[in-house]
Enzyme design. Structure first.
Site, PDB file in Angstrom:
ATOM      1  N   MET A  78       0.834  -1.168   0.000  1.00  0.00           N
ATOM      2  CA  MET A  78       0.000   0.000   0.000  1.00  0.00           C
ATOM      3  C   MET A  78       0.890   1.246   0.000  1.00  0.00           C
ATOM      4  O   MET A  78       1.317   1.707   1.046  1.00  0.00           O
ATOM      5  CB  MET A  78      -0.912  -0.001   1.226  1.00  0.00           C
ATOM      6  CG  MET A  78      -1.651   1.278   1.441  1.00  0.00           C
ATOM      7  SD  MET A  78      -2.715   1.305   2.887  1.00  0.00           S
ATOM      8  CE  MET A  78      -1.540   1.377   4.202  1.00  0.00           C
ATOM      9  N   PRO A  79       1.210   1.794  -1.159  1.00  0.00           N
ATOM     10  CA  PRO A  79       2.000   3.026  -1.194  1.00  0.00           C
ATOM     11  C   PRO A  79       1.226   4.201  -0.613  1.00  0.00           C
ATOM     12  O   PRO A  79       0.024   4.348  -0.853  1.00  0.00           O
ATOM     13  CB  PRO A  79       2.257   3.243  -2.685  1.00  0.00           C
ATOM     14  CG  PRO A  79       2.056   1.909  -3.325  1.00  0.00           C
ATOM     15  CD  PRO A  79       1.009   1.242  -2.491  1.00  0.00           C
ATOM     16  N   ILE A  80       1.928   5.025   0.154  1.00  0.00           N
ATOM     17  CA  ILE A  80       1.358   6.250   0.698  1.00  0.00           C
ATOM     18  C   ILE A  80       2.255   7.399   0.244  1.00  0.00           C
ATOM     19  O   ILE A  80       3.456   7.394   0.500  1.00  0.00           O
ATOM     20  CB  ILE A  80       1.272   6.216   2.232  1.00  0.00           C
ATOM     21  CG1 ILE A  80       0.404   5.042   2.689  1.00  0.00           C
ATOM     22  CG2 ILE A  80       0.735   7.540   2.767  1.00  0.00           C
ATOM     23  CD1 ILE A  80       0.403   4.827   4.190  1.00  0.00           C
ATOM     24  N   ILE A 106      -3.422   2.862  -3.525  1.00  0.00           N
ATOM     25  CA  ILE A 106      -2.486   3.980  -3.418  1.00  0.00           C
ATOM     26  C   ILE A 106      -3.175   5.147  -2.714  1.00  0.00           C
ATOM     27  O   ILE A 106      -4.244   5.589  -3.115  1.00  0.00           O
ATOM     28  CB  ILE A 106      -1.985   4.402  -4.809  1.00  0.00           C
ATOM     29  CG1 ILE A 106      -1.236   3.232  -5.457  1.00  0.00           C
ATOM     30  CG2 ILE A 106      -1.089   5.637  -4.715  1.00  0.00           C
ATOM     31  CD1 ILE A 106      -0.941   3.411  -6.925  1.00  0.00           C
ATOM     32  N   HIS A 107      -2.534   5.627  -1.666  1.00  0.00           N
ATOM     33  CA  HIS A 107      -3.064   6.741  -0.882  1.00  0.00           C
ATOM     34  C   HIS A 107      -2.236   7.980  -1.190  1.00  0.00           C
ATOM     35  O   HIS A 107      -1.005   7.940  -1.141  1.00  0.00           O
ATOM     36  CB  HIS A 107      -2.968   6.448   0.619  1.00  0.00           C
ATOM     37  CG  HIS A 107      -3.775   5.261   1.032  1.00  0.00           C
ATOM     38  ND1 HIS A 107      -4.813   5.363   1.921  1.00  0.00           N
ATOM     39  CD2 HIS A 107      -3.714   3.952   0.677  1.00  0.00           C
ATOM     40  CE1 HIS A 107      -5.355   4.170   2.099  1.00  0.00           C
ATOM     41  NE2 HIS A 107      -4.696   3.301   1.347  1.00  0.00           N
TER      42      HIS A 107
END
Length: 64
Positions: free
Chosen positions: A1-3, A39-40
């Site tokens: 989960m990329p932030i 993606i956040h």
């Protein structure tokens, strides 16, 4: 989960912020293989009187 955290000075339109979030999401997805829905993107808008460069607040700068 990329932030992804993006700090920027306030003043862009809602359309500009939406475009930024969309484009950043696409770039992260393309380069990491992460699905867009994971993606956040966090946009932190700062007022000019809360940000300085070289000890000078952006609110104190004169237009050039």
């Amino acid at each position: 989960m990329p932030i992804v955290h993006i700090d920027l000075i306030a003043g862009r339109s809602q359309a500009q912020l939406k475009g930024l979030a969309k484009d950043v999401t696409a770039a992260v997805s393309k380069n990491t293989g992460a699905p867009a829905e994971h993606i956040h993107v966090i946009l932190n808008e700062m007022q000019k009187d809360r940000y300085s460069v070289g000890g000078v607040l952006k609110s104190d700068e004169t237009a050039e």
